[in-house]
Scaffold this active site. Sequence first.
Site, PDB file in Angstrom:
ATOM      1  N   TYR A 281      10.914   4.568 -19.758  1.00  0.00           N
ATOM      2  CA  TYR A 281      10.423   5.946 -19.672  1.00  0.00           C
ATOM      3  C   TYR A 281      10.014   6.388 -21.074  1.00  0.00           C
ATOM      4  O   TYR A 281       9.498   5.576 -21.838  1.00  0.00           O
ATOM      5  CB  TYR A 281      11.525   6.814 -19.019  1.00  0.00           C
ATOM      6  CG  TYR A 281      11.005   8.124 -18.495  1.00  0.00           C
ATOM      7  CD1 TYR A 281       9.821   8.194 -17.754  1.00  0.00           C
ATOM      8  CD2 TYR A 281      11.695   9.308 -18.744  1.00  0.00           C
ATOM      9  CE1 TYR A 281       9.336   9.403 -17.292  1.00  0.00           C
ATOM     10  CE2 TYR A 281      11.210  10.520 -18.272  1.00  0.00           C
ATOM     11  CZ  TYR A 281      10.034  10.568 -17.564  1.00  0.00           C
ATOM     12  OH  TYR A 281       9.557  11.771 -17.129  1.00  0.00           O
TER      13      TYR A 281
ATOM     14  N   LYS B  55       6.994  -2.177   9.782  1.00  0.00           N
ATOM     15  CA  LYS B  55       5.907  -2.998   9.213  1.00  0.00           C
ATOM     16  C   LYS B  55       6.252  -3.322   7.752  1.00  0.00           C
ATOM     17  O   LYS B  55       5.983  -4.426   7.269  1.00  0.00           O
ATOM     18  CB  LYS B  55       4.573  -2.258   9.297  1.00  0.00           C
ATOM     19  CG  LYS B  55       4.123  -1.954  10.718  1.00  0.00           C
ATOM     20  CD  LYS B  55       3.551  -3.177  11.440  1.00  0.00           C
ATOM     21  CE  LYS B  55       3.225  -2.862  12.889  1.00  0.00           C
ATOM     22  NZ  LYS B  55       2.684  -3.995  13.634  1.00  0.00           N
TER      23      LYS B  55
HETATM   24  C1  LIG Z   1       2.528  -4.614  17.458  1.00  0.00           C
HETATM   25  C2  LIG Z   1       1.791  -3.392  17.258  1.00  0.00           C
HETATM   26  O1  LIG Z   1       1.236  -3.173  16.185  1.00  0.00           O
HETATM   27  C3  LIG Z   1       1.665  -2.441  18.330  1.00  0.00           C
HETATM   28  O2  LIG Z   1       2.149  -2.693  19.434  1.00  0.00           O
HETATM   29  O3  LIG Z   1       1.059  -1.389  18.095  1.00  0.00           O
HETATM   30 MG   LIG Z   2       0.522  -1.193  15.975  1.00  0.00          MG
END
Ligand SMILES: CC(=O)C(=O)O
Ligand SMILES: [Mg+2]
Length: 423
Positions: free
Chosen positions: A39, A94
């Site tokens: 920093y 994700k």
């Molecule tokens: C797997 C995925 O991205 C969905 O089912 O929307």
């Molecule tokens: Mg999806």
Amino acid sequence: MTDAKKQAALDYHAHPIPGKLSVELTKPTASAKDLALAYSPGVAEPCREIAKDVENAYLYTGKGNLVAVISDGSAILGLGNLGPLASKPVMEGKGVLFKRFAGINSVDLEVDAESPQAFIDTVARVAITWGGINLEDIKAPECFEIERALVERCNIPVFHDDQHGTAIVTAAGMLNALDIAGKSLEEARIVCLGAGAAAIACMKLLVACGAKAENLFMLDRKGVIHSGRDDLNQYKAMFATETDKRTLDDAIDGADVFLGLSGPNLLSAEQLKTMAANPVVFACSNPDPEIHPDVANTARDDVIMATGRSDYPNQVNNVLGFPFIFRGALDVRATAINEEMKVAAVHALKDLAREPVPQYVLDAYELDALEFGRGYILPTPLDARLLDRVSAAVAQAAVDSGVARKPFPSHYPLNSVDEVYGG
Ligand SMILES: CC(=O)C(=O)O
Ligand SMILES: [Mg+2]
Ligand SMILES: NC(=O)C1=CN([C@@H]2O[C@H](COP(=O)(O)OP(=O)(O)OC[C@H]3O[C@@H](n4cnc5c(N)ncnc54)[C@H](OP(=O)(O)O)[C@@H]3O)[C@@H](O)[C@H]2O)C=CC1
């Protein structure tokens, strides 16, 4: 799911701390000297270097290995439009997959936007901070314009996973499944239930891989998309056929392939029974497929059955695509994820399924054996070879097609996520 499994899923997300991801430090911070580097005053030096040359952001910040996972919550899995905040568990999910399978850091953004333009402007204004953008669970037709505009406005890869990740994995699985069924993509009669983000992209890529437009029937909530309809948007209209078929009953009779990218329980056992011999059924709606595998397997013993789920054989799910596609794209600093890169990923996935399965995969799935055939058309997400095979194919295609800003990575092949920063 049983009530017990539903509760287990809630407990998994709630304990021991809420959510599935956290941020970790990569540099020492134990001493005053460390803090003076991390920093003030030390942090000013990389700021000055980036102000001189924006490329230095890749050298002094996490930008190059950071992907934003962005949704408006308008098409969360097959659950529909539950709004941006309800999409957060999927977007964190994700992020888990990016990190676990490809060593990519991610940040999830759930955008409460009043219009596609507001969404585009919001994302475009902050896009410089990331190495790539993974758009997720944005409904059609808005997703097409959102992706197009962001690709144009951003100089980093922008990729709508539900379109292209799904299409890549579907095409790879379809080529293998049809081969096992003794059929070809060129001759197969294909019925696609759903005409949204995933369906349109899957059909486009299947046509690019050899499927014949005249053999395709696409359906939305109103039935078969045919040339007599005057209610089609421009994306559905691309798949309008000259036909007297109107319903799923009409279209499915004698079909070789059913591809479901719509919603739960929309294909009946009776309809499956009318399909051609060795039917290929990809019931990809999540979490509940268009037909349950138990129902399909009871109805026919010659069906080649796949779903989007982790708890049944043949998982056709974009998890097999997006982590590795971004890995390859980031590592050559690609400006886009183009058609050449997508096709390279299709072939890498398709080919890997034909190789012997490692013992650790068998152990993870509690199986004694797994080999290319009806019950194994694609590698499983836990197959560590995906990291190298798909990422390398994508990186090479980016270099060959001229969208890479760096050469093919000298630290490839990648044996594990511990190697993603090189030696
Ligand atoms: C797997 C995925 O991205 C969905 O089912 O929307
Ligand atoms: Mg999806
Ligand atoms: N396994 C995987 O990797 C993936 C699976 N999916 C699944 O695909 C599905 C669609 O997702 P996505 O394309 O992003 O969503 P969209 O909202 O963009 O599209 C949904 C499509 O499904 C159609 N549909 C919904 N209900 C019915 C019905 N009863 N009969 C016929 N068609 C119907 C809609 O028809 P209309 O146009 O008339 O509204 C629309 O065309 C979801 O279930 C999702 O989980 C998506 C991505 C990846």
